[in-house]
Write an enzyme that holds these catalytic residues in place. Structure first.
Site, PDB file in Angstrom:
ATOM      1  N   HIS A  16       0.842  -1.207   0.000  1.00 59.54           N
ATOM      2  CA  HIS A  16       0.000   0.000   0.000  1.00 59.54           C
ATOM      3  C   HIS A  16       0.875   1.254   0.000  1.00 59.54           C
ATOM      4  CE1 HIS A  16      -3.045  -2.501   2.529  1.00 59.54           C
ATOM      5  NE2 HIS A  16      -3.499  -2.465   1.284  1.00 59.54           N
ATOM      6  N   LYS A  40     -19.237  -4.616   8.355  1.00 62.78           N
ATOM      7  CA  LYS A  40     -18.077  -5.504   8.504  1.00 62.78           C
ATOM      8  C   LYS A  40     -17.273  -5.174   9.764  1.00 62.78           C
ATOM      9  CE  LYS A  40     -17.456  -6.515   3.639  1.00 62.78           C
ATOM     10  NZ  LYS A  40     -16.513  -6.584   2.533  1.00 62.78           N
ATOM     11  N   ARG A  93      -1.518  -6.397  -7.728  1.00 63.96           N
ATOM     12  CA  ARG A  93      -0.461  -7.348  -7.410  1.00 63.96           C
ATOM     13  C   ARG A  93      -0.379  -8.472  -8.429  1.00 63.96           C
ATOM     14  NH1 ARG A  93      -2.408  -8.921  -1.587  1.00 63.96           N
ATOM     15  NH2 ARG A  93      -4.257  -8.996  -2.854  1.00 63.96           N
ATOM     16  N   SER A 131      -2.856  -7.604   3.518  1.00 67.61           N
ATOM     17  CA  SER A 131      -3.218  -7.287   4.905  1.00 67.61           C
ATOM     18  C   SER A 131      -3.620  -8.544   5.667  1.00 67.61           C
ATOM     19  CB  SER A 131      -4.354  -6.264   4.936  1.00 67.61           C
ATOM     20  OG  SER A 131      -3.903  -5.028   4.432  1.00 67.61           O
TER      21      SER A 131
END
Length: 165
Positions: A16, A40, A93, A131
């Site tokens: 990031h 969430k 990615r 993450s």
């Protein structure tokens, strides 16, 4: 040009941060927009404000004066209208990221101010970092200091130590 780099950043990792640094070199103003999604809430390790603070610390330590950090909820295109930005920056990615991000880019173009999405390929050395992996390694006591900014290391230590007590 003002661009928005949206994401959950739970937590911020070097992939990031690499995208933030690279975007800051090409655009006059970069807003890192941290997603707030109350549905969430139990899935996040860090609250939106904690994520904002981690990113602000990392950006300040790198002296990126054209980068600001904010939160948003709801549709990204509505947030972008509010802050008057028409360009989304996303990091990629792998091919699997591309497929998902391409779909979102096409959907976003259908709404609001028809934002453009620009993709920044992850630096090869960070292309495997996520993450989810960072949280998993840290939960088991692994060293993530080479994968995340110092601000994230400190926040992970504080958060995971408080959870263990």
């Amino acid at each position: 040009m003002h661009v928005v780099y949206p994401g959950s950043f739970d937590p911020l990792h070097n992939g990031h941060f690499d995208v933030i640094q690279r975007a800051s070199k090409h655009f006059a103003r970069v807003t890192v927009a941290v997603l707030e999604n109350p549905s969430k809430r139990g899935l996040w390790l860090f609250t939106p404000q904690e994520r904002v603070e981690i990113i602000r610390q990392a950006v300040a330590s790198a002296r990126m004066t054209n980068v600001e950090v904010d939160t948003f909820s709801g549709l990204l295109v509505d947030y972008m209208k509010r802050i008057n930005s028409k360009v989304i920056v996303k990091g990629l990615r792998a091919v699997s990221d591309y497929e998902n991000e391409l779909q979102m880019a096409h959907l976003n173009r259908q709404y609001g101010n028809h934002p453009e999405t620009l993709f920044i390929m992850a630096a090869t050395r960070w292309s495997f970092v996520s993450s989810t992996m960072i949280k998993e390694i840290a939960r088991y006591g692994g060293d993530v200091s080479k994968l995340v900014p110092a601000a994230t290391v400190e926040a992970l230590r504080a958060k995971l130590n408080s959870v263990e007590r």
